[in-house]
Each structure stands twice: as C-alpha cells, then as structure tokens.
Motif scaffolding. Structure first.
Motif, PDB file in Angstrom:
ATOM      1  N   UNK A 140       0.855  -1.183   0.000  1.00 65.42           N
ATOM      2  CA  UNK A 140       0.000   0.000   0.000  1.00 65.42           C
ATOM      3  C   UNK A 140       0.889   1.230   0.000  1.00 65.42           C
ATOM      4  N   UNK A 141       0.697   2.065  -1.002  1.00 61.52           N
ATOM      5  CA  UNK A 141       1.414   3.338  -1.072  1.00 61.52           C
ATOM      6  C   UNK A 141       0.510   4.404  -0.472  1.00 61.52           C
ATOM      7  N   UNK A 142       0.999   5.067   0.589  1.00 58.42           N
ATOM      8  CA  UNK A 142       0.245   6.177   1.174  1.00 58.42           C
ATOM      9  C   UNK A 142       0.967   7.471   0.820  1.00 58.42           C
ATOM     10  N   UNK A 143       0.223   8.530   0.623  1.00 61.97           N
ATOM     11  CA  UNK A 143       0.779   9.763   0.097  1.00 61.97           C
ATOM     12  C   UNK A 143       0.811  10.849   1.160  1.00 61.97           C
ATOM     13  N   UNK A 144       1.869  11.642   1.114  1.00 63.29           N
ATOM     14  CA  UNK A 144       1.998  12.733   2.055  1.00 63.29           C
ATOM     15  C   UNK A 144       2.908  13.811   1.505  1.00 63.29           C
ATOM     16  N   UNK A 145       2.991  14.887   2.244  1.00 63.02           N
ATOM     17  CA  UNK A 145       3.904  15.972   1.918  1.00 63.02           C
ATOM     18  C   UNK A 145       4.765  16.223   3.145  1.00 63.02           C
ATOM     19  N   UNK A 146       5.958  16.707   2.912  1.00 62.23           N
ATOM     20  CA  UNK A 146       6.900  16.957   3.997  1.00 62.23           C
ATOM     21  C   UNK A 146       7.284  18.428   3.971  1.00 62.23           C
TER      22      UNK A 146
END
Length: 156
Positions: A140-146
């Motif tokens: 599962x690829x989960x997406x975010x920003x840093x």
C-alpha cells in the motif's frame, strides 16, 4: 511491513514534491493549528522564482509572468491531474499512481512470472503480487507531503 502467516504487507510512504515554481501549503484553522477531525487540505500555490531567473537565467517565474510557459513544461498538466481547484486531491493522486504502477509493471522482467493486481482504494495505491511462491505480498502506497521535519499524510 508486517508478516502474518503466509502474507507480507508493506506500507510505503510516498512524499509528493511540488512542481517547479509551486509550493504546498497546509490549511490551518483560525488558531494556526491543523483542523481537528477534518481531512488534511493541501493547497498548491505559485511561488516566486525570480531569484532563480537572475542566477540561472531562462527560468520563468509563474507568479510574476503567468502567461510564460517554458518549452516542455508539464506542471500545469500535472496539477490538473492531481488537483481539484487549488488543492491536492487524494482520489486523483491514487488513480494516477495506480496507472503509473500498472504501466511500469509491464516493463519489468518479473511481470512474466508474477501477476500484479491493483486493488480498489480511493485514498491510496494498493496492489497484490502473486505467483512468486505461496506467500501473498500486498503493498500500500500512502501519500503525504513533507515540510521541514514534519510529515503530513493526505487523508480522506
């Protein structure tokens, strides 16, 4: 990652970077905090790149020269693909990632020995790999920003 009986499940964080000349900004409440109990809203905005133009030359600032477009610049197409209005859209990002994974899989030598099944999910990119052995492999690829040292995962 975690292992249960004959199943291995990987969770892969994928950090999104804004296209050149753009920035991500997290929507805060009136006190400057993340809204409690609400989904994370990431605004995509233009940033001034005039200083880069002065240093490197031939880099247009989208903020101060919105009509200029560099040859081969696809940032507006990418933003239309991943955003709704001026915000990142998790459903669009997940759909885009599924298409990329499916396309890339066909180019790998393993695709002839294993089967990749893209699983339905509106908030992540999930897939199952079968055919290697008796082990079921899920990713599962989960997406975010840093931003700096903090990480914000996109959520529904």
């Amino acid at each position: 990652w975690r292992v249960q009986e004959n199943t291995i499940t990987y969770t892969l964080p994928v950090f999104l970077q804004p296209p050149p000349g753009h920035s991500f900004r997290l929507q805060m409440d009136t006190t400057g905090q993340l809204p409690a109990g609400h989904r994370n809203v990431i605004h995509v905005g233009l940033e001034c790149t005039c200083w880069r133009d002065q240093l490197l030359g031939s880099i247009s600032c989208f903020l101060h020269h919105p009509t200029s477009k560099l040859p081969g610049d696809q940032s507006s197409d990418l933003l239309r693909t991943l955003c709704t209005r001026s915000c990142l859209d998790l459903k669009k990002i997940a759909c885009w990632a599924r298409l990329l994974v499916r396309s890339a899989w066909l180019l790998l030598p393993q695709s002839h020995r294993c089967q990749l099944t893209v699983l339905p999910s509106s908030h992540s990119c999930m897939f199952q790999l079968t055919g290697i052995s008796e082990v079921n492999i899920f990713t599962e690829m989960i997406f975010g920003v840093q931003r700096g040292s903090s990480v914000t995962c996109l959520s529904q």
